[in-house]
Design a protein around this motif. Structure first.
Motif, PDB file in Angstrom:
ATOM      1  N   ILE A  46       0.855  -1.189   0.000  1.00 22.04           N
ATOM      2  CA  ILE A  46       0.000   0.000   0.000  1.00 22.04           C
ATOM      3  C   ILE A  46       0.891   1.239   0.000  1.00 22.04           C
ATOM      4  O   ILE A  46       1.773   1.391   0.848  1.00 22.04           O
ATOM      5  N   LEU A  47       0.690   2.096  -0.973  1.00 23.40           N
ATOM      6  CA  LEU A  47       1.481   3.307  -1.120  1.00 23.40           C
ATOM      7  C   LEU A  47       0.535   4.453  -1.492  1.00 23.40           C
ATOM      8  O   LEU A  47       0.317   4.736  -2.666  1.00 23.40           O
ATOM      9  N   PRO A  48      -0.079   5.104  -0.496  1.00 20.44           N
ATOM     10  CA  PRO A  48      -1.035   6.171  -0.802  1.00 20.44           C
ATOM     11  C   PRO A  48      -0.398   7.281  -1.631  1.00 20.44           C
ATOM     12  O   PRO A  48       0.735   7.697  -1.364  1.00 20.44           O
ATOM     13  N   LEU A  49      -1.124   7.735  -2.645  1.00 14.53           N
ATOM     14  CA  LEU A  49      -0.672   8.856  -3.453  1.00 14.53           C
ATOM     15  C   LEU A  49      -1.788   9.889  -3.534  1.00 14.53           C
ATOM     16  O   LEU A  49      -2.941   9.544  -3.776  1.00 14.53           O
ATOM     17  N   ALA A  50      -1.435  11.135  -3.324  1.00 11.40           N
ATOM     18  CA  ALA A  50      -2.399  12.225  -3.397  1.00 11.40           C
ATOM     19  C   ALA A  50      -2.422  12.811  -4.810  1.00 11.40           C
ATOM     20  O   ALA A  50      -1.563  12.508  -5.636  1.00 11.40           O
ATOM     21  N   ARG A  51      -3.424  13.634  -5.056  1.00  7.79           N
ATOM     22  CA  ARG A  51      -3.498  14.354  -6.327  1.00  7.79           C
ATOM     23  C   ARG A  51      -2.190  15.101  -6.590  1.00  7.79           C
ATOM     24  O   ARG A  51      -1.639  15.738  -5.706  1.00  7.79           O
ATOM     25  N   HIS A  52      -1.672  14.960  -7.804  1.00  5.32           N
ATOM     26  CA  HIS A  52      -0.437  15.584  -8.274  1.00  5.32           C
ATOM     27  C   HIS A  52       0.818  14.905  -7.733  1.00  5.32           C
ATOM     28  O   HIS A  52       1.922  15.444  -7.868  1.00  5.32           O
ATOM     29  N   GLU A  53       0.667  13.737  -7.134  1.00  4.19           N
ATOM     30  CA  GLU A  53       1.805  12.865  -6.856  1.00  4.19           C
ATOM     31  C   GLU A  53       1.778  11.731  -7.884  1.00  4.19           C
ATOM     32  O   GLU A  53       0.847  11.600  -8.669  1.00  4.19           O
ATOM     33  N   GLY A  54       2.801  10.924  -7.891  1.00  4.09           N
ATOM     34  CA  GLY A  54       2.843   9.820  -8.857  1.00  4.09           C
ATOM     35  C   GLY A  54       4.191   9.156  -8.884  1.00  4.09           C
ATOM     36  O   GLY A  54       4.834   8.999  -7.839  1.00  4.09           O
ATOM     37  N   TRP A  55       4.665   8.791 -10.083  1.00  9.29           N
ATOM     38  CA  TRP A  55       5.930   8.074 -10.179  1.00  9.29           C
ATOM     39  C   TRP A  55       6.652   8.387 -11.483  1.00  9.29           C
ATOM     40  O   TRP A  55       6.064   8.866 -12.445  1.00  9.29           O
ATOM     41  N   ILE A  56       7.965   8.153 -11.456  1.00  8.38           N
ATOM     42  CA  ILE A  56       8.803   8.182 -12.658  1.00  8.38           C
ATOM     43  C   ILE A  56       9.511   6.837 -12.696  1.00  8.38           C
ATOM     44  O   ILE A  56      10.222   6.472 -11.750  1.00  8.38           O
ATOM     45  N   LEU A  57       9.325   6.105 -13.792  1.00  8.59           N
ATOM     46  CA  LEU A  57       9.851   4.745 -13.882  1.00  8.59           C
ATOM     47  C   LEU A  57      10.719   4.588 -15.128  1.00  8.59           C
ATOM     48  O   LEU A  57      10.472   5.222 -16.161  1.00  8.59           O
ATOM     49  N   PRO A  58      11.740   3.729 -15.060  1.00  4.12           N
ATOM     50  CA  PRO A  58      12.650   3.564 -16.197  1.00  4.12           C
ATOM     51  C   PRO A  58      12.053   2.720 -17.311  1.00  4.12           C
ATOM     52  O   PRO A  58      11.072   1.993 -17.120  1.00  4.12           O
ATOM     53  N   LYS A  59      12.652   2.821 -18.472  1.00  5.84           N
ATOM     54  CA  LYS A  59      12.275   1.978 -19.597  1.00  5.84           C
ATOM     55  C   LYS A  59      12.447   0.510 -19.206  1.00  5.84           C
ATOM     56  O   LYS A  59      13.426   0.130 -18.584  1.00  5.84           O
ATOM     57  N   GLY A  60      11.472  -0.301 -19.575  1.00  8.62           N
ATOM     58  CA  GLY A  60      11.532  -1.723 -19.256  1.00  8.62           C
ATOM     59  C   GLY A  60      11.001  -2.083 -17.892  1.00  8.62           C
ATOM     60  O   GLY A  60      10.970  -3.267 -17.530  1.00  8.62           O
ATOM     61  N   ALA A  61      10.565  -1.088 -17.102  1.00  9.93           N
ATOM     62  CA  ALA A  61      10.059  -1.369 -15.754  1.00  9.93           C
ATOM     63  C   ALA A  61       8.799  -2.225 -15.824  1.00  9.93           C
ATOM     64  O   ALA A  61       7.935  -2.025 -16.678  1.00  9.93           O
ATOM     65  N   THR A  62       8.702  -3.182 -14.931  1.00 11.62           N
ATOM     66  CA  THR A  62       7.517  -4.026 -14.806  1.00 11.62           C
ATOM     67  C   THR A  62       7.058  -3.991 -13.352  1.00 11.62           C
ATOM     68  O   THR A  62       7.854  -3.771 -12.439  1.00 11.62           O
ATOM     69  N   GLY A  63       5.778  -4.187 -13.143  1.00  9.96           N
ATOM     70  CA  GLY A  63       5.278  -4.184 -11.782  1.00  9.96           C
ATOM     71  C   GLY A  63       3.775  -4.193 -11.737  1.00  9.96           C
ATOM     72  O   GLY A  63       3.110  -4.646 -12.681  1.00  9.96           O
ATOM     73  N   ILE A  64       3.228  -3.675 -10.647  1.00 10.33           N
ATOM     74  CA  ILE A  64       1.787  -3.676 -10.408  1.00 10.33           C
ATOM     75  C   ILE A  64       1.364  -2.301  -9.909  1.00 10.33           C
ATOM     76  O   ILE A  64       2.030  -1.697  -9.066  1.00 10.33           O
ATOM     77  N   CYS A  65       0.263  -1.801 -10.437  1.00  5.29           N
ATOM     78  CA  CYS A  65      -0.349  -0.555  -9.962  1.00  5.29           C
ATOM     79  C   CYS A  65      -1.841  -0.825  -9.808  1.00  5.29           C
ATOM     80  O   CYS A  65      -2.529  -1.100 -10.794  1.00  5.29           O
ATOM     81  N   GLU A  66      -2.339  -0.790  -8.571  1.00  6.19           N
ATOM     82  CA  GLU A  66      -3.739  -1.099  -8.295  1.00  6.19           C
ATOM     83  C   GLU A  66      -4.361   0.009  -7.455  1.00  6.19           C
ATOM     84  O   GLU A  66      -3.671   0.657  -6.654  1.00  6.19           O
ATOM     85  N   PHE A  67      -5.678   0.199  -7.616  1.00 10.00           N
ATOM     86  CA  PHE A  67      -6.371   1.270  -6.912  1.00 10.00           C
ATOM     87  C   PHE A  67      -7.832   0.862  -6.741  1.00 10.00           C
ATOM     88  O   PHE A  67      -8.412   0.179  -7.581  1.00 10.00           O
ATOM     89  N   ASP A  68      -8.431   1.300  -5.618  1.00  9.49           N
ATOM     90  CA  ASP A  68      -9.785   0.871  -5.263  1.00  9.49           C
ATOM     91  C   ASP A  68     -10.882   1.818  -5.742  1.00  9.49           C
ATOM     92  O   ASP A  68     -12.063   1.524  -5.575  1.00  9.49           O
ATOM     93  N   SER A  69     -10.511   2.947  -6.317  1.00 16.60           N
ATOM     94  CA  SER A  69     -11.496   3.891  -6.850  1.00 16.60           C
ATOM     95  C   SER A  69     -11.034   4.340  -8.230  1.00 16.60           C
ATOM     96  O   SER A  69      -9.859   4.192  -8.574  1.00 16.60           O
ATOM     97  N   PRO A  70     -11.938   4.846  -9.063  1.00 14.27           N
ATOM     98  CA  PRO A  70     -11.549   5.274 -10.410  1.00 14.27           C
ATOM     99  C   PRO A  70     -10.363   6.232 -10.366  1.00 14.27           C
ATOM    100  O   PRO A  70     -10.259   7.085  -9.478  1.00 14.27           O
ATOM    101  N   LEU A  71      -9.483   6.079 -11.339  1.00 15.39           N
ATOM    102  CA  LEU A  71      -8.249   6.859 -11.373  1.00 15.39           C
ATOM    103  C   LEU A  71      -8.221   7.781 -12.582  1.00 15.39           C
ATOM    104  O   LEU A  71      -8.462   7.352 -13.715  1.00 15.39           O
ATOM    105  N   GLU A  72      -7.948   9.057 -12.325  1.00 20.57           N
ATOM    106  CA  GLU A  72      -7.662  10.028 -13.377  1.00 20.57           C
ATOM    107  C   GLU A  72      -6.153  10.263 -13.338  1.00 20.57           C
ATOM    108  O   GLU A  72      -5.604  10.581 -12.276  1.00 20.57           O
ATOM    109  N   PHE A  73      -5.487  10.108 -14.473  1.00 22.64           N
ATOM    110  CA  PHE A  73      -4.043  10.289 -14.429  1.00 22.64           C
ATOM    111  C   PHE A  73      -3.501  10.803 -15.751  1.00 22.64           C
ATOM    112  O   PHE A  73      -4.144  10.716 -16.807  1.00 22.64           O
ATOM    113  N   LEU A  74      -2.297  11.370 -15.659  1.00 22.99           N
ATOM    114  CA  LEU A  74      -1.553  11.854 -16.813  1.00 22.99           C
ATOM    115  C   LEU A  74      -0.327  10.979 -16.974  1.00 22.99           C
ATOM    116  O   LEU A  74       0.400  10.727 -16.002  1.00 22.99           O
TER     117      LEU A  74
END
Length: 254
Positions: A46-74
């Motif tokens: 569990i990694l809570p993220l607020a509006r205007h937070e997020g991540w920067i990931l490298p090319k080739g990155a693999t993993g999981i991103c899950e959320f319990d409510s609809p997500l709006e993202f850029l």
């Protein structure tokens, strides 16, 4: 091929595994207090993220991103060419960045989709500005931190590169490393090859050189963003390091 692709999307609750084909920045546009995340492993936390937070990931990155409510993202994907133009030497194996963003990077990113309706020169300039600012987040671990064994010094280096525009005091760095001033200065120079304050000056000037090459900010604004309140002193330091005044350096890089 464009140097940067920016897309906004709306996703229903759920999420799942991901695999990235390019260096990617993701900005959440709504709060996700039950966001779950994993990179390079199948076990998510569990990694809570607020509006205007997020991540920067490298090319080739693999993993999981899950959320319990609809997500709006850029989502912003950057090609290797634009990162190389912005000064990257290594940019595919950096440590993932998750959480808050540098304010300038966030503001540029939120405006990225609008650049597509602008003229080619302006659009390309802003794309380069995003790439340059993003590198301030991802480049340090890829280039200098991988050779630093002491976690206390890595913490100080993170602090330096995250706060180049602020007043960086030797006493604050020593406190962050939990060392005396003398011990810290000796350990820092042994690890990096430079005294702490000399390292800060060079890091600020390197940032300024990238901003001069990739943005249309004034020299005064670049000096301020690089930690200089004295424009004359900035010019002196810059010329000493790069053998050219900031404006001359910019013209030669155009």
């Amino acid at each position: 091929m464009p140097g940067l692709i920016a897309l906004t999307a709306s996703l229903p609750a759920g999420g799942g595994p991901f695999e990235l084909g390019a260096v990617t920045l993701g900005v959440f546009l709504n709060d996700q207090p039950r966001h779950r995340f994993a990179c390079g492993t199948s076990r998510s936390d569990i990694l809570p993220l607020a509006r205007h937070e997020g991540w920067i990931l490298p090319k080739g990155a693999t993993g999981i991103c899950e959320f319990d409510s609809p997500l709006e993202f850029l989502s912003i994907s950057l090609t290797e060419d634009i990162l190389r133009e912005a000064g990257a030497t290594r940019h595919t194996d950096f440590r993932p960045h998750v959480g808050a963003f540098d304010p300038l990077l966030l503001n540029l990113s939120l405006a990225a989709e609008g650049f597509s309706a602008s003229g080619t020169l302006y659009r390309e300039t802003m794309h380069r500005a995003i790439a340059a600012q993003l590198l301030q987040t991802i480049a340090p671990p890829a280039d200098w931190q991988r050779d630093i064994e002491d976690a206390r010094l890595r913490r100080v280096l993170d602090y330096i590169h995250d706060n180049l525009a602020k007043d960086l005091r030797l006493s604050d760095m020593a406190d962050l490393a939990a060392m005396s001033g003398t011990h810290f200065s000796k350990a820092f120079k042994a690890a990096t090859g430079e005294a702490p304050l000399r390292y800060v000056i060079n890091a600020r000037l390197d940032l300024a050189s990238v901003l001069l090459r990739t943005t249309e900010l004034t020299v005064a604004e670049i000096a301020y963003r690089s930690g200089y309140n004295d424009l004359s002193r900035f010019g002196q330091h810059f010329k000493r390091k790069f053998a050219a005044a900031p404006a001359t350096f910019r013209a030669a890089s155009a």
